[in-house]
Design an enzyme around this catalytic site. Structure first.
Site, PDB file in Angstrom:
ATOM      1  N   GLU A  94       0.796  -1.226   0.000  1.00  6.49           N
ATOM      2  CA  GLU A  94       0.000   0.000   0.000  1.00  6.49           C
ATOM      3  C   GLU A  94       0.829   1.277   0.000  1.00  6.49           C
ATOM      4  O   GLU A  94       0.804   2.058   0.969  1.00  6.49           O
ATOM      5  CB  GLU A  94      -0.977  -0.020   1.184  1.00  6.49           C
ATOM      6  CG  GLU A  94      -1.912  -1.214   1.123  1.00  6.49           C
ATOM      7  CD  GLU A  94      -3.110  -1.136   2.063  1.00  6.49           C
ATOM      8  OE1 GLU A  94      -3.076  -0.324   2.995  1.00  6.49           O
ATOM      9  OE2 GLU A  94      -4.080  -1.864   1.828  1.00  6.49           O
ATOM     10  N   GLU A 132      -5.378  -8.530   0.004  1.00  5.80           N
ATOM     11  CA  GLU A 132      -6.181  -8.159   1.174  1.00  5.80           C
ATOM     12  C   GLU A 132      -7.610  -7.869   0.735  1.00  5.80           C
ATOM     13  O   GLU A 132      -7.829  -7.130  -0.230  1.00  5.80           O
ATOM     14  CB  GLU A 132      -5.671  -6.882   1.864  1.00  5.80           C
ATOM     15  CG  GLU A 132      -4.399  -7.060   2.648  1.00  5.80           C
ATOM     16  CD  GLU A 132      -3.941  -5.779   3.334  1.00  5.80           C
ATOM     17  OE1 GLU A 132      -4.796  -4.943   3.694  1.00  5.80           O
ATOM     18  OE2 GLU A 132      -2.722  -5.628   3.502  1.00  5.80           O
TER      19      GLU A 132
HETATM   20  C1  PNW Z   1      -4.772  -1.838   5.124  1.00  4.88           C
HETATM   21  N1  PNW Z   1      -7.354   4.115   4.564  1.00  4.88           N
HETATM   22  O1  PNW Z   1      -4.731  -0.582   5.723  1.00  4.88           O
HETATM   23  C2  PNW Z   1      -3.484  -2.489   5.590  1.00  4.88           C
HETATM   24  O2  PNW Z   1      -2.695  -3.067   4.586  1.00  4.88           O
HETATM   25  C3  PNW Z   1      -3.647  -3.393   6.756  1.00  4.88           C
HETATM   26  O3  PNW Z   1      -2.443  -3.461   7.460  1.00  4.88           O
HETATM   27  C4  PNW Z   1      -4.828  -2.947   7.583  1.00  4.88           C
HETATM   28  O4  PNW Z   1      -4.932  -3.638   8.777  1.00  4.88           O
HETATM   29  C5  PNW Z   1      -6.066  -3.121   6.726  1.00  4.88           C
HETATM   30  O5  PNW Z   1      -5.951  -2.446   5.488  1.00  4.88           O
HETATM   31  C6  PNW Z   1      -7.358  -2.684   7.395  1.00  4.88           C
HETATM   32  O6  PNW Z   1      -7.336  -1.322   7.685  1.00  4.88           O
HETATM   33  C7  PNW Z   1      -5.436   0.528   5.380  1.00  4.88           C
HETATM   34  O7  PNW Z   1      -7.542   4.935   5.492  1.00  4.88           O
HETATM   35  C8  PNW Z   1      -5.609   1.490   6.371  1.00  4.88           C
HETATM   36  O8  PNW Z   1      -7.732   4.347   3.385  1.00  4.88           O
HETATM   37  C9  PNW Z   1      -6.236   2.677   6.114  1.00  4.88           C
HETATM   38  C10 PNW Z   1      -6.686   2.909   4.828  1.00  4.88           C
HETATM   39  C11 PNW Z   1      -6.507   1.976   3.816  1.00  4.88           C
HETATM   40  C12 PNW Z   1      -5.884   0.794   4.103  1.00  4.88           C
END
Ligand code: PNW
Length: 449
Positions: free
Chosen positions: A166, A353
């Site tokens: 990400e 994911e």
């Molecule tokens: C992803 N947003 O995180 C990560 O790859 C994981 O580690 C995480 O636990 C999972 O998704 C769930 O949140 C994100 O704010 C965190 O857009 C925040 C965002 C997107 C992805």
């Protein structure tokens, strides 16, 4: 009955990340990462939570692997904590850190589970942050050195590598929006970092190829979908920017060797440029073996002057939401996959994911997380539609195997198909675990059952 059937070649898995599950933050010579620093800065993480103990998977991985084996997954996606390997980010190697991952990967292999290793899931060594972090091009080379050490050390054992998880979160969420470590709010900084992350990805790909190491390599950008609020061109443009920030910004350089012009122009209007040096785009634009797609949510979006970076506003039109308050929008999963397929060709895709936050607790030894099961069913149905339209899907990995440290939300938000009691560290299989187990075993599920 409505049977959603997957081809027998489909690979199934589950995912986690080091800082979110390992704990053992000061053990066996691990150095500090930016997440240790951030989580211990008051006000940054809900309830002052941190990853010192997390799921304690550093000590309990045998139990976790037994749960994976019973689940029947083919692939487990985990990440390596860079500061366990290089406590100072570069230079001296911590043998005990390497040994831990050897023991862990050996145990996976002994149980017939293929390791998929993410090299960077956000825990930058603090020592590198102290020298400017991802803004400093030396961090790019430090990452390539760390990646190569891992390729060499695990050659023949780990055959699926993901460079950066990400990159949008690592750059814009962490350095412009400021919600994640290191928590800055500077658009130029974030934009520079987005470029350096892509460069770090490309350099790691070169190291794998040039070193002649076995295995496939890719990266895992996060995607989301935006539907225009109306057919007005300004709303459509706002949507294209909102999705383009995730998709085109991080795909075009890798697959086409350039940044998307419409986004570059937009950024220039905001006074921001990408610090591309000669040769950078060739390093970034190398063939990769697969792309990992993370997808959670979609929104309805419209133009709004001076709203945020993109003059785009998300409108709540009443979609159902998970306990994270993210819209449930499985149609966006189909749309983003077909868009990627159209724009970038039929690169092999692993869903690295996809999953949902539901905070259901344990009652009489059971966790009734029907919301998560419904979410998975809907998204797997969209995935199957994408496969039927020719998207080259190789596998699906759900987020997450375990409830874990959910970054800025601490332990308050649960994404696992296995419940973790963060006081006793006891694991309890949720209803979704049993549903996923059955789906993997059968290769199909019934939408209405
Ligand atoms: C992803 N947003 O995180 C990560 O790859 C994981 O580690 C995480 O636990 C999972 O998704 C769930 O949140 C994100 O704010 C965190 O857009 C925040 C965002 C997107 C992805």
């Amino acid at each position: 009955m409505a049977i959603i059937q997957f081809p027998k070649e489909m690979r199934w898995g589950a995912a986690t990340a080091a800082y979110q599950i390992e704990g053992a933050a000061t053990e066996d010579g691990r150095g500090l990462s930016i997440w240790d620093t951030f989580a211990k800065t008051p006000g940054k993480v809900l309830n002052g939570d941190n990853g010192d103990v997390a799921c304690d998977s550093y000590h309990r991985y045998e139990e976790d692997i037994a749960l994976m084996k019973e689940l029947g997954i083919d692939i487990y996606r985990f990440s390596v904590s860079w500061p366990r390997i290089f406590p100072n980010g570069t230079g001296e190697i911590n043998e005990k850190g390497l040994q831990f991952y050897h023991d862990f990967v050996d145990a996976l292999l002994a149980n017939g589970i293929e390791p998929m290793c993410t090299l960077y899931h956000w825990d930058l060594p603090q020592a590198l942050q102290d020298k400017g972090g991802w803004e400093n091009r030396e961090t790019v080379d430090a990452f390539a050195d760390y990646a190569e050490l891992m390729f060499k050390e695990f050659n023949g054992k780990i055959k699926k590598w993901i460079t950066i998880n990400e990159p949008w979160c690592v750059s814009f969420l962490s350095n412009f929006i400021g919600l994640h470590a290191p928590g800055f709010q500077n658009l130029q900084l974030a934009t520079t970092i987005s470029h350096h992350l892509l460069l770090a990805h490309g350099k790691a790909v070169s190291r794998l190829r040039d070193g002649g190491y076995e295995g496939e390599i890719g990266y895992a950008p996060n995607t989301e979908w935006n539907e225009p609020f109306s057919n007005k061109q300004e709303d459509i443009d706002a949507c294209n920017r909102a999705t383009g920030w995730f998709v085109e910004w991080f795909f075009d350089p890798v697959f086409k060797g350039s940044y998307p012009q419409f986004m570059v122009e937009w950024f220039e209007k905001k006074g921001v440029t990408v610090p591309v040096q000669e040769g950078d785009m060739d390093i970034i634009n190398q063939e990769i073996d697969f792309v990992g797609i993370n997808y959670y949510t979609g929104s309805v979006t419209r133009y709004k002057e001076n709203d945020g970076l993109l003059d785009a506003e998300k409108v709540d039109i009443g979609y159902e939401k998970t306990d994270f308050d993210w819209n449930i929008y499985p149609e966006g999963f189909y749309k983003v996959l077909t868009k990627i397929n159209e724009q970038y060709g039929s690169v092999p895709i692993y869903i690295t994911e996809n999953g949902a936050c539901y905070n259901d607790g344990v009652e009489n030894g059971r966790v009734k997380d029907q919301g998560r099961i419904d979410y998975l069913k809907q998204h797997l149905t969209s995935l199957k539609r994408a496969m039927d339209s020719g998207v080259n899907i190789k596998g699906y990995l759900t987020w997450s195997l375990l409830d874990n440290f959910e970054w800025a939300e601490g332990y308050d938000k649960r994404f696992g198909i296995i419940h973790v009691d963060f006081n006793t560290l006891e694991r309890t299989k949720k209803d979704s675990y049993y549903w996923y187990k059955q789906t993997i075993k059968n290769g199909f599920f019934d939408m209405f059952y």
